[in-house]
Design a protein around this motif. Structure first.
Motif, PDB file in Angstrom:
ATOM      1  N   VAL A  87     -32.312   1.980  -0.332  1.00  0.00           N
ATOM      2  CA  VAL A  87     -30.894   2.345  -0.179  1.00  0.00           C
ATOM      3  C   VAL A  87     -30.388   3.096  -1.410  1.00  0.00           C
ATOM      4  O   VAL A  87     -29.698   4.110  -1.292  1.00  0.00           O
ATOM      5  CB  VAL A  87     -30.030   1.082   0.065  1.00  0.00           C
ATOM      6  N   MET A  88     -30.773   2.613  -2.596  1.00  0.00           N
ATOM      7  CA  MET A  88     -30.302   3.271  -3.818  1.00  0.00           C
ATOM      8  C   MET A  88     -30.831   4.700  -3.922  1.00  0.00           C
ATOM      9  O   MET A  88     -30.147   5.588  -4.417  1.00  0.00           O
ATOM     10  CB  MET A  88     -30.724   2.461  -5.052  1.00  0.00           C
ATOM     11  N   ARG A  89     -32.038   4.873  -3.442  1.00  0.00           N
ATOM     12  CA  ARG A  89     -32.627   6.210  -3.474  1.00  0.00           C
ATOM     13  C   ARG A  89     -31.924   7.118  -2.475  1.00  0.00           C
ATOM     14  O   ARG A  89     -31.567   8.253  -2.774  1.00  0.00           O
ATOM     15  CB  ARG A  89     -34.105   6.082  -3.094  1.00  0.00           C
ATOM     16  N   GLU A  90     -31.708   6.552  -1.297  1.00  0.00           N
ATOM     17  CA  GLU A  90     -31.100   7.337  -0.228  1.00  0.00           C
ATOM     18  C   GLU A  90     -29.676   7.760  -0.584  1.00  0.00           C
ATOM     19  O   GLU A  90     -29.256   8.881  -0.306  1.00  0.00           O
ATOM     20  CB  GLU A  90     -31.080   6.466   1.029  1.00  0.00           C
ATOM     21  N   LEU A  91     -28.931   6.857  -1.233  1.00  0.00           N
ATOM     22  CA  LEU A  91     -27.552   7.168  -1.589  1.00  0.00           C
ATOM     23  C   LEU A  91     -27.445   7.907  -2.919  1.00  0.00           C
ATOM     24  O   LEU A  91     -26.345   8.196  -3.389  1.00  0.00           O
ATOM     25  CB  LEU A  91     -26.716   5.880  -1.641  1.00  0.00           C
ATOM     26  N   GLY A  92     -28.603   8.162  -3.545  1.00  0.00           N
ATOM     27  CA  GLY A  92     -28.587   8.907  -4.813  1.00  0.00           C
ATOM     28  C   GLY A  92     -27.993   8.113  -5.952  1.00  0.00           C
ATOM     29  O   GLY A  92     -27.389   8.644  -6.869  1.00  0.00           O
ATOM     30  N   MET A  93     -28.180   6.757  -5.913  1.00  0.00           N
ATOM     31  CA  MET A  93     -27.613   5.923  -6.968  1.00  0.00           C
ATOM     32  C   MET A  93     -28.554   5.781  -8.156  1.00  0.00           C
ATOM     33  O   MET A  93     -28.104   5.486  -9.269  1.00  0.00           O
ATOM     34  CB  MET A  93     -27.300   4.525  -6.399  1.00  0.00           C
ATOM     35  N   GLY A  94     -29.840   5.966  -7.932  1.00  0.00           N
ATOM     36  CA  GLY A  94     -30.792   5.831  -9.026  1.00  0.00           C
ATOM     37  C   GLY A  94     -32.124   5.360  -8.490  1.00  0.00           C
ATOM     38  O   GLY A  94     -32.255   4.999  -7.326  1.00  0.00           O
ATOM     39  N   ILE A  95     -33.144   5.423  -9.378  1.00  0.00           N
ATOM     40  CA  ILE A  95     -34.476   4.986  -8.972  1.00  0.00           C
ATOM     41  C   ILE A  95     -34.698   3.590  -9.556  1.00  0.00           C
ATOM     42  O   ILE A  95     -34.823   3.439 -10.768  1.00  0.00           O
ATOM     43  CB  ILE A  95     -35.544   5.979  -9.468  1.00  0.00           C
ATOM     44  N   LEU A  96     -34.726   2.610  -8.667  1.00  0.00           N
ATOM     45  CA  LEU A  96     -34.851   1.228  -9.114  1.00  0.00           C
ATOM     46  C   LEU A  96     -36.317   0.842  -9.259  1.00  0.00           C
ATOM     47  O   LEU A  96     -37.131   1.132  -8.383  1.00  0.00           O
ATOM     48  CB  LEU A  96     -34.167   0.312  -8.089  1.00  0.00           C
ATOM     49  N   ARG A  97     -36.649   0.197 -10.372  1.00  0.00           N
ATOM     50  CA  ARG A  97     -38.000  -0.342 -10.526  1.00  0.00           C
ATOM     51  C   ARG A  97     -37.919  -1.751 -11.093  1.00  0.00           C
ATOM     52  O   ARG A  97     -37.060  -2.026 -11.927  1.00  0.00           O
ATOM     53  CB  ARG A  97     -38.830   0.527 -11.480  1.00  0.00           C
TER      54      ARG A  97
END
Ligand SMILES: [Zn+2]
Lengths: 172, 466
Positions: A87-97
């Motif tokens: 979801v974060m990637r899709e909404l352009g919020m950031g790349i979570l790791r």
């Protein structure tokens, strides 16, 4: 206190209907412009510490609403992380790791690259992603049912390339 | 041209960056300069952090800020994330993927996919094996070759031995305890080790209630985690053995009866071939059992009897086809003998059924009735013969007359009758006595017989009338 601005997801409106031509995207500058001008004015009114607290709390409110509307409830940490990452990637919020996660001890280390709030900001010498801290703590609390305190330990604004957050459960 | 101090600072930094052991020292007059100290600290942190990362130590705490240290922290974060993802995959969650790490992402993700499909295939193969293992209708076990420890068993094994899941603790239950004779286990292992497999080896074993079983074991060596095991399929033939013994006993008894019977006892399959003939056939027809076994139906029966028999059997078989019981056939049959004569037999043929009620053949008993036939013939002859003259009597003459009337009526032709009487016969009797009179009558019949055609019938009407 009588409320005028009590938040609800509905306030985000029907974007598809409202923006038939421009669509559901805007530029990151706009988002940051709003956030940093808010910071400026609020700081003038209530001071530095209070401002950070307000942003942390707002982040928590956002995180909670986000979890309720965007994440499918699931007890499995890996599944939760996968959903959140997507979801974060899709909404352009950031790349979570995830760097490490121990739900029994209630300890997690997460990084967010290309963060919406701070990536590419000039070096300030202090971490500024307080909104994100609140956001992540609410996500973890909604997922696990336990309150979490989240602290940003590395940030673009301190010269790092990614934001690194350390999360600890209040009562593990 | 730079001055000596600057030269000395550069030498120091160069050594910091390049040497394993830093030999150079900074000039004394700069050692409390803030910028110098900050750069020195950053380079030292980079030295330590890159050494740690280079050695794979991801828990090293990279303290400090700035572009290069930020990039190193980012690298460390990526490596820590990969470690976490790898651990997650190792624990069986194949949904994890790596993004935004260039070529590495694709390589890693395709490895994860490959791993997932391989594990999936393995799992499928395992569950397929498990399914087959459980549904084999014969008792099947996996045991350690070395000591006979039971590692796996199926339903059929429990049914055969009456052991429950509680009795059969995998890993501690020992299959050797079930052998009635230990030496059979040794033979089995020896054969398995030389040939790599065992097929239908008979052995006896105990069930739960110490009940004795006989089994046929077929086995192969399989290697599980480097340890040789046996995969054995055991067919319980205990009941079969009992039935076999009973059958043999009853067969022997029946054969004993059949072999010693006067009557000829025989069995025939559905194709009309003899499957058994008792030795008494030789006394009846002169042919040995072996000779009769290969005779055709035409060789076994005279033509008319063959038709009679075939009609009877066809009727019997029709009723079997209509799910009715085999109709017992009983008939008198004429059979050719080896010496060219024939013999009359009375045959009784009934159906043979298998245990599940299927019609599988015929059982026949053939009795020699030639004496009876002769007697019947004699009685018949006597009933139509005049005792004194041995010519036909009134009964036969009446019969013949009747037949001739019928014959002439249908053929519209005529026939003739001669009725003759001896004149003055009383005088012969009175003069020479009755014995002489009798001789006259006998003589007359002989004269008449000599002078008629073979078709003609001579008989005594009564007294002295012919
Ligand atoms: Zn940040």
């Amino acid at each position: 206190m009588e409320r005028k601005y009590e938040f609800s997801w509905d306030l985000l409106g029907d974007i598809g209907a409202g923006r038939p031509n421009l669509g559901n995207v805007t530029r990151v500058e706009v988002y940051r412009l709003m956030q940093f001008t808010f910071r400026d004015i609020i700081e003038k009114h209530v001071g530095v510490q209070e401002t950070d607290e307000i942003f942390y709390e707002a982040g928590k409110l956002a995180g909670s609403a986000f979890y309720q509307h965007m994440i499918t409830k699931n007890d499995d940490l890996n599944n939760f992380v996968n959903q959140l990452k997507a979801v974060m990637r899709e909404l352009g919020m950031g790349i979570l790791r995830v760097e490490q996660a121990d739900m029994e001890k209630g300890e997690l280390t997460l990084t967010v690259s290309e963060d919406l709030d701070c990536s590419g900001l000039p070096e300030q010498g202090y971490e500024i992603c307080t909104y994100d801290e609140g956001f992540i703590s609410a996500l973890l609390e909604n997922f696990s049912g336990k309150p979490f305190i989240v602290k940003e330990i590395d940030c673009w604004c301190t010269g790092d390339r990614t934001c690194r957050f350390s999360a600890k459960a209040v009562n593990p | 041209m730079i001055n000596k101090d600057a030269q000395s600072i550069l030498e120091y930094f160069k050594s910091l960056l390049n040497d394993l052991r830093v030999r150079a020292v900074p000039p004394e007059n700069i050692s409390d300069d803030d910028t110098f100290l900050e750069v020195e600290q950053t380079i030292k942190t980079i030295r330590a952090a890159s050494a740690a990362l280079g050695n794979g130590n991801l828990s090293h705490d990279i303290k400090g800020k700035g572009y290069v240290l930020g990039a190193m922290k980012s690298l460390q974060a990526s490596l820590r994330n990969l470690t976490w993802i790898t651990k997650t995959i190792a624990s069986g969650d194949f949904s994890q993927r790596v993004h935004f790490l260039g070529d590495f992402s694709d390589a890693f993700n395709s490895m994860a996919e490959k791993l997932e499909s391989s594990i999936h295939e393995l799992e499928e193969a395992r569950s397929h094996f498990e399914m087959v293992f459980q549904t084999i209708p014969d008792a099947t076990v996996i045991t350690k070759i070395a000591d006979g420890t039971l590692m796996a068993y199926n339903r059929a094994f429990m049914e055969a031995t009456k052991f429950s899941d509680d009795d059969l603790t995998v890993g501690s239950f020992n299959i050797c305890d079930l052998y009635i004779e230990r030496s059979q286990r040794e033979t089995f292992i020896k054969k398995l080790e030389t040939d790599g497999f065992v097929e239908n080896l008979e052995f006896s074993f105990y069930g739960k209630e110490n009940d004795k079983h006989i089994g046929l074991v077929s086995s192969k060596i399989i290697i599980i985690e480097g340890i040789p095991h046996t995969l054995s399929v055991i067919r319980d033939i205990t009941e079969l053995k009992v039935i076999e013994a009973k059958l043999k006993q009853s067969e022997e008894r029946h054969r004993l009866l059949a072999d010693n019977a006067e009557d000829v006892i025989w069995t025939m399959d559905l194709e009309g071939r003899f499957s058994y003939i008792s030795p008494s056939v030789e006394k009846l027809r002169g042919y040995t059992v072996e000779e009769v076994m290969v005779q055709s139906q035409e060789e076994v029966l005279c033509p008319e009897s063959l038709i009679h028999m075939q009609e009877g059997l066809a009727r019997a078989i029709r009723s079997v086809q209509n799910d009715l019981p085999f109709q017992v056939f009983r008939g008198e049959l004429e059979q050719p003998c080896k010496d060219g004569t024939t013999v009359w037999t009375e045959a009784t043929v009934s159906g043979i059924y298998s245990e599940d009620g299927r019609f599988i053949g015929m059982l026949g008993v053939s009795r020699d009735i030639s004496e009876r036939k002769l007697m019947e013939e004699e009685i018949r002859r006597l009933s139509i013969t005049d005792k004194l003259t041995q010519s036909f009597n009134r009964l036969k003459l009446d019969e013949t007359l009747e037949q001739q009337f019928e014959w002439s009526k249908t053929n519209l032709s005529s026939f003739s009758i001669i009725i003759l009487d001896i004149d003055h016969f009383k005088l012969v009797n009175d003069t020479y006595g009755h014995q002489v009179g009798d001789r006259v009558l006998i003589e007359l019949v002989a004269v008449l017989n000599e002078n008629v055609r073979s078709l003609d019938v001579v008989g005594r009407w009564g007294g002295k009338s012919f």
